[in-house]
Design a protein around this motif. Sequence first.
Motif, PDB file in Angstrom:
ATOM      1  N   THR A  57       0.830  -1.208   0.000  1.00  0.00           N
ATOM      2  CA  THR A  57       0.000   0.000   0.000  1.00  0.00           C
ATOM      3  C   THR A  57       0.864   1.257   0.000  1.00  0.00           C
ATOM      4  O   THR A  57       0.609   2.219  -0.755  1.00  0.00           O
ATOM      5  CB  THR A  57      -0.931  -0.011   1.223  1.00  0.00           C
ATOM      6  N   LEU A  61       0.891   3.951  -3.120  1.00  0.00           N
ATOM      7  CA  LEU A  61       0.489   5.351  -2.896  1.00  0.00           C
ATOM      8  C   LEU A  61       1.644   6.313  -3.168  1.00  0.00           C
ATOM      9  O   LEU A  61       1.435   7.439  -3.664  1.00  0.00           O
ATOM     10  CB  LEU A  61      -0.007   5.525  -1.460  1.00  0.00           C
ATOM     11  N   TYR A  65       0.771   6.919  -7.234  1.00  0.00           N
ATOM     12  CA  TYR A  65      -0.133   8.067  -7.110  1.00  0.00           C
ATOM     13  C   TYR A  65       0.595   9.351  -6.741  1.00  0.00           C
ATOM     14  O   TYR A  65      -0.027  10.419  -6.704  1.00  0.00           O
ATOM     15  CB  TYR A  65      -1.203   7.778  -6.049  1.00  0.00           C
ATOM     16  N   ALA A  72       1.404   8.660   3.014  1.00  0.00           N
ATOM     17  CA  ALA A  72       1.186   7.314   2.496  1.00  0.00           C
ATOM     18  C   ALA A  72       1.442   6.266   3.588  1.00  0.00           C
ATOM     19  O   ALA A  72       0.711   5.267   3.707  1.00  0.00           O
ATOM     20  CB  ALA A  72       2.081   7.047   1.299  1.00  0.00           C
ATOM     21  N   GLY A 105      -8.344   8.115   2.370  1.00  0.00           N
ATOM     22  CA  GLY A 105      -7.384   7.895   1.297  1.00  0.00           C
ATOM     23  C   GLY A 105      -7.971   8.247  -0.063  1.00  0.00           C
ATOM     24  O   GLY A 105      -7.279   8.833  -0.922  1.00  0.00           O
ATOM     25  N   LEU A 109      -6.498  11.194  -2.505  1.00  0.00           N
ATOM     26  CA  LEU A 109      -6.019  10.915  -3.856  1.00  0.00           C
ATOM     27  C   LEU A 109      -6.574  11.905  -4.900  1.00  0.00           C
ATOM     28  O   LEU A 109      -6.023  12.016  -6.011  1.00  0.00           O
ATOM     29  CB  LEU A 109      -6.394   9.488  -4.261  1.00  0.00           C
TER      30      LEU A 109
END
Length: 547
Positions: A57, A61, A65, A72, A105, A109
């Motif tokens: 994860t 992130l 992203y 993150a 989250g 984003l």
Amino acid sequence: MRTVVPRLRGELRSLGTALATPAASHEPLLGHASSRWVRRLPYVLAFGFTVSLLPSTIQVLTNDYGMHAALAGALGVAQTAPLMLLAVTRPLPAWWIIFAADLLGALTLLAADGTAGRPWPWPPTVIVGYLVLCLALALRESRRTLLAVWLTTVTASLVLGFVSPALSEGTNVLLIVLSGAVLLLGATLRERAEAQRRLAEQETISEAERAQRTLLEERARIARELHDVVAHHMSVITVQADSAPYRIAEMPQAAREEFDTIAATARESLTEMRRLLGVLRSEKTRGERAPQPGLERLEQLVEATVRAGVPAELNISLPEGGDGAADAFSAADGLPGAAPTVTLSAYRIVQEALANVVRHAPGAQTRVSVTAPEGFLSVLVVNGPSPEPEAAPLETAGTGHGLVGMRERVRLVGGSLEVGPLPDGGFRVAARLPLSPPVAGLDEPHDAAGEGGGAEAYGDAEAHGSAEADGTQGESAQEQVIQEQTAQGVGGPDSGQDSELAQQRAPRRRARRKRDEQQQGKRKKTSKQTSKQTNNDSKDTRGSATA
């Protein structure tokens, strides 16, 4: 419309309450499993997913992203750590934390640089972790709670899709479908497991109740059989007490009254025994008019077994009576000095053992041995393996409930019982019964094999009847027995009736004590007069001799 809106509000309020109220049980998932590895499986899966999803994860992130590393890392810990810390024991609180972190989250984003062209609002790592959490929820929470979780997931996914349609890549719909399928599958598995567990518990309870009912039925049947034995003794007491004034010449009046009291008490005991027998008999039970069997009927029993197709032999080695072997099998009792309860129990044990051979080992060679070593009656029934194991049973009707009946009869007389299979495939039944059963309760086991013991509750009625015939001593002994049973909690469901009966008999006991005291006073007075008359006669004799 006016009724639909309040009802809808009530349903939503109920769903909100279910969503905010976790299950009362904090037991780990699969905690009821019998296997230790199955019980550890939820912890292993939670640890594995947490260890694999946490770095994945944070990596997705940060690199895909373009999210700040610190943010993150915080989101990654919030979205995965509850899987290992809470999901196994408290999945709903874990869902609160993870769902809030997923929403945060998704909103974060929106401002990230690399969100365009990437899955949004739910990244792949979020979907995997959420599905694992849904499975844990389905294995613990109720249907209403699972419905509330899924509706909340649907609402959040659709709202986020409308917030930014340009960024939505369809992961919101994917999560709706997959989460619903996982919740439905997990709930089905949980309900099936609970149904099987309840069924197993019910079968266990039913088996215990069936065993208890069998035990009570066997005890009642034994009590009905012993009624004949006790009734015989009480009848003998009545006849002897009634005929004593005619058989004994010049009996004092006090002794006549004493025998009249004994006879009346014996008749009253017989009447109460008949009432007790009526209580013990069920609707399907017929009164037995034939006398109870003893050792003298063993030969007929073995012959009937041989005619049924089982080769059986009987070996009896008992001490002879005064007139030789014929006295050993008298009509009254099969063994001199043995209580009728003991000989009846021995006969029933042999009968049930032979019946089991006929049912379960047709055609097996069987040997029955009866001996009497030093104050005991030993019964041994041994059969070999059946030559036709697939043959149908030759007899389906039994005399009782198999080994349960044997154990109860051994407990009745305070003996011991050993039963078990033999290495060659046969079976062995060995009972050791005292010729004079001890005075003890049926609930006190005294068995070498762990079963049986106690003493006959009805076989000692003769002794109780004799004590009662003695007036005050009999009543005080009976009151002491009642007090001991009350202190030990042996009264059972009929203890209230016993207390009422005792209260009804209290005036009778007081009158009997008073009558006995009067009779004792008369006897003392008569004794003094007799002594005085004897002294006068002695003086007259001495005077005559002197003259």
